[in-house]
Motif scaffolding. Structure first.
Motif, short mmCIF file in Angstrom:
data_model
loop_
_atom_site.label_atom_id
_atom_site.label_comp_id
_atom_site.label_asym_id
_atom_site.label_seq_id
_atom_site.Cartn_x
_atom_site.Cartn_y
_atom_site.Cartn_z
N TYR A 57 0.83 -1.21 0.00
CA TYR A 57 0.00 0.00 0.00
C TYR A 57 0.86 1.26 0.00
O TYR A 57 0.39 2.34 -0.36
CB TYR A 57 -0.92 0.01 1.22
CG TYR A 57 -2.29 -0.60 0.97
CD1 TYR A 57 -3.41 0.20 0.83
CD2 TYR A 57 -2.45 -1.97 0.88
CE1 TYR A 57 -4.66 -0.34 0.61
CE2 TYR A 57 -3.70 -2.54 0.67
CZ TYR A 57 -4.80 -1.72 0.53
OH TYR A 57 -6.04 -2.27 0.31
N GLY A 58 2.12 1.14 0.43
CA GLY A 58 2.99 2.31 0.44
C GLY A 58 3.22 2.88 -0.95
O GLY A 58 3.58 4.06 -1.09
N PHE A 59 3.01 2.06 -2.00
CA PHE A 59 3.18 2.52 -3.38
C PHE A 59 1.87 3.04 -3.97
O PHE A 59 1.79 3.30 -5.17
CB PHE A 59 3.71 1.37 -4.23
CG PHE A 59 5.04 0.85 -3.77
CD1 PHE A 59 6.22 1.52 -4.09
CD2 PHE A 59 5.12 -0.30 -2.98
CE1 PHE A 59 7.44 1.05 -3.66
CE2 PHE A 59 6.34 -0.78 -2.55
CZ PHE A 59 7.52 -0.09 -2.88
N ARG A 60 0.86 3.15 -3.11
CA ARG A 60 -0.48 3.64 -3.52
C ARG A 60 -1.00 2.86 -4.74
O ARG A 60 -1.26 3.42 -5.80
CB ARG A 60 -0.42 5.14 -3.84
CG ARG A 60 -1.76 5.87 -3.77
CD ARG A 60 -1.52 7.37 -3.83
NE ARG A 60 -2.76 8.11 -3.81
CZ ARG A 60 -3.42 8.54 -4.90
NH1 ARG A 60 -2.92 8.28 -6.09
NH2 ARG A 60 -4.54 9.21 -4.79
N PRO A 61 -1.16 1.55 -4.58
CA PRO A 61 -1.52 0.70 -5.72
C PRO A 61 -2.96 0.94 -6.17
O PRO A 61 -3.81 1.43 -5.41
CB PRO A 61 -1.36 -0.72 -5.16
CG PRO A 61 -1.64 -0.56 -3.70
CD PRO A 61 -1.08 0.78 -3.33
N GLY A 62 -3.23 0.52 -7.40
CA GLY A 62 -4.61 0.52 -7.88
C GLY A 62 -5.40 -0.62 -7.29
O GLY A 62 -4.90 -1.39 -6.46
N VAL A 63 -6.62 -0.76 -7.76
CA VAL A 63 -7.52 -1.76 -7.17
C VAL A 63 -6.98 -3.17 -7.32
O VAL A 63 -7.00 -3.97 -6.37
CB VAL A 63 -8.93 -1.64 -7.81
CG1 VAL A 63 -9.82 -2.79 -7.33
CG2 VAL A 63 -9.56 -0.31 -7.47
N ALA A 64 -6.44 -3.51 -8.49
CA ALA A 64 -6.00 -4.89 -8.74
C ALA A 64 -4.86 -5.28 -7.81
O ALA A 64 -4.91 -6.34 -7.16
CB ALA A 64 -5.57 -5.03 -10.20
N LEU A 65 -3.83 -4.44 -7.73
CA LEU A 65 -2.69 -4.78 -6.88
C LEU A 65 -3.07 -4.73 -5.40
O LEU A 65 -2.60 -5.57 -4.61
CB LEU A 65 -1.53 -3.82 -7.15
CG LEU A 65 -0.20 -4.16 -6.46
CD1 LEU A 65 0.25 -5.57 -6.81
CD2 LEU A 65 0.88 -3.15 -6.84
#
Length: 460
Positions: free
Chosen positions: A344-352
């Protein structure tokens, strides 16, 4: 009104009369537990079908399923009802919080009930009390304050019910692999009920009033009580209660014994800490969906991802792995289970983000092996109180975790809060895993040195 984060003929396994290790003479007699039979064959277990072959467990399972579905539906309906009566989002949200906070009170003050009275009587009485409380909620004249108070009462009863049922499972299924798989099935049902119950509740509220939906819970509690009364054997209480102590005194003394024992305390913390941190992405799912600019469909995917991972991993671990392997993976899974949240630290999209949540949910499979360690570490006469404390702490710390995640999100971006929960939680668990290893019985360490395989842990 939550129930657990999950009870002879032909199915009861006799206890092994021999201890797996010499007792520690410095340990209080009340904490010298008999060792459960250890499975050292390394062969795959007989699987979930063997658990369902036990007639009493089928009754417990059916009662659990009915009760859970009714509770999930009623939680949603009660939240809607409170909002309709008050137009207050705070009071509506408080109905969820009140389902967790009283666990600490009930699990601490009433834990002695689980050992002082016969298990079947306790379980049936708890169901009847809950049915009566929910029946009063349905009455049109019940004020909002009354609704919230009744919800607190049901939540205070729940840890006693769950702890008693957990202890009763060792009588019904024995203390070995059948108990572990039985507990696993109840957890799977709990996770599945969350996925199905809110969907069913949403559809139900489209055709009936909130009070009408809540009425269903009265029926489910009564059916659960009937199944437990008819389908389980009446066994004597674990303690006689003739020592002159009060119920409150026995409850508090049991909590002190459980929390004061180094080995049991370490195992309790291993149950409690991962859920405390892993609730962060669920508690902040809506704010995170807003942060990355996605709609309600994506939010639903994020909410479902973790339970899906948990159910899939638990089914695989219970059905495909041997008892020895399940024991071997407890500490690695517990130590690494929160690491996916760091994505989550990389601010992922919904899929990741969904992948990270599925993996975090899968990490909870460590609990299957941990169940065996815990039941082996706790003596029979303390088992009901120990499992009630386990349930109370689990629910309470999940509530604390949600509150802390929400508080942190007031000051930091949501994705950083979730990633921080994964990182901080992992560091805490590495320390705890080291403590669990230090408290492992000496005979287990000697066995590991000899053949390199983890054996079931017994009391220490």
């Amino acid at each position: 009104m939550p129930r657990d984060t999950e009870p002879p003929t032909g199915g009861h396994l006799p206890r092994d009369p021999e201890r797996a290790g010499s007792p520690d003479p410095s340990e209080p007699p009340a904490l010298r537990a008999p060792a459960a039979p250890a499975d050292v064959s390394g062969k795959p277990s007989r699987g979930y079908r063997a658990v369902f072959a036990v007639v009493e467990f089928r009754a417990v399972f059916a009662a659990h399923l009915l009760s859970l579905l009714g509770v999930v539906v009623s939680e949603l309906a009660l939240t809607v009802l409170v909002y309709d009566l008050t137009d207050s989002p705070l009071l509506s949200a408080l109905t969820f919080a009140l389902g967790m906070l009283p666990y600490l009170v009930g699990g601490t003050l009433f834990a002695g009930i689980a050992d002082r009275y016969p298990a079947r009587r306790v379980l049936v009485t708890c169901d009847l009390i809950c049915a009566a409380c929910v029946a009063v909620m349905v009455l049109p004249g019940t004020p909002v304050a009354g609704l919230l108070l009744l919800r607190c009462l049901v939540a205070a009863v729940s840890p006693v019910f769950t702890g008693t049922r957990m202890a009763a499972l060792t009588d019904i299924l024995g203390e070995g692999d059948l108990f572990v798989l039985g507990r696993s099935l109840l957890r799977i049902v709990s996770q599945s009920a969350l996925l199905a119950g809110f969907g069913v509740g949403g559809l139900l509220l489209a055709v009936v009033s909130p009070r009408g939906a809540i009425t269903i819970t009265v029926v489910t509690f009564l059916c659960s009580a009937a199944l437990l009364r008819i389908g389980t054997r009446d066994r004597p209480a674990r303690t006689t209660g003739k020592g002159g102590g009060t119920l409150l005194g026995e409850s508090l003394a049991g909590a002190r014994l459980v929390l004061g024992h180094r080995r049991i305390r370490a195992l309790l913390l291993l149950f409690w800490l991962p859920p405390m941190f892993v609730v962060a992405p669920e508690a902040l799912a809506a704010p995170y969906a807003d942060e990355i600019g996605v709609g309600s469909a994506a939010l639903g995917l994020l909410m479902c991802a973790m339970p899906v991972g948990s159910i899939a991993a638990e089914l695989y671990t219970g059905a495909a792995l041997s008892p020895r392997t399940r024991s071997r993976v407890v500490l690695p899974l517990a130590a690494a289970g929160l690491l996916p949240l760091v994505l989550y630290g990389f601010r992922p999209g919904v899929a990741l983000a969904a992948v990270a949540l599925v993996l975090a949910g899968a990490g909870s499979a460590y609990v299957i092996g941990l169940d065996q360690w815990f039941v082996e570490a706790v003596p029979d006469e303390l088992r009901g109180r120990a499992m009630t404390v386990l349930t109370a702490g689990l629910m309470t710390l999940q509530g604390v975790g949600m509150a802390l995640a929400g508080l942190a999100a007031e000051f930091f971006p949501v994705h950083q809060v979730v990633a921080g929960a994964g990182a901080v939680g992992t560091l805490c668990l590495l320390v705890l895993v080291a403590e669990v290893r230090r408290t492992a019985p000496a005979h287990r360490i000697r066995t590991e040195v000899r053949d390199g395989a983890d054996q079931h842990m017994t009391s220490g």
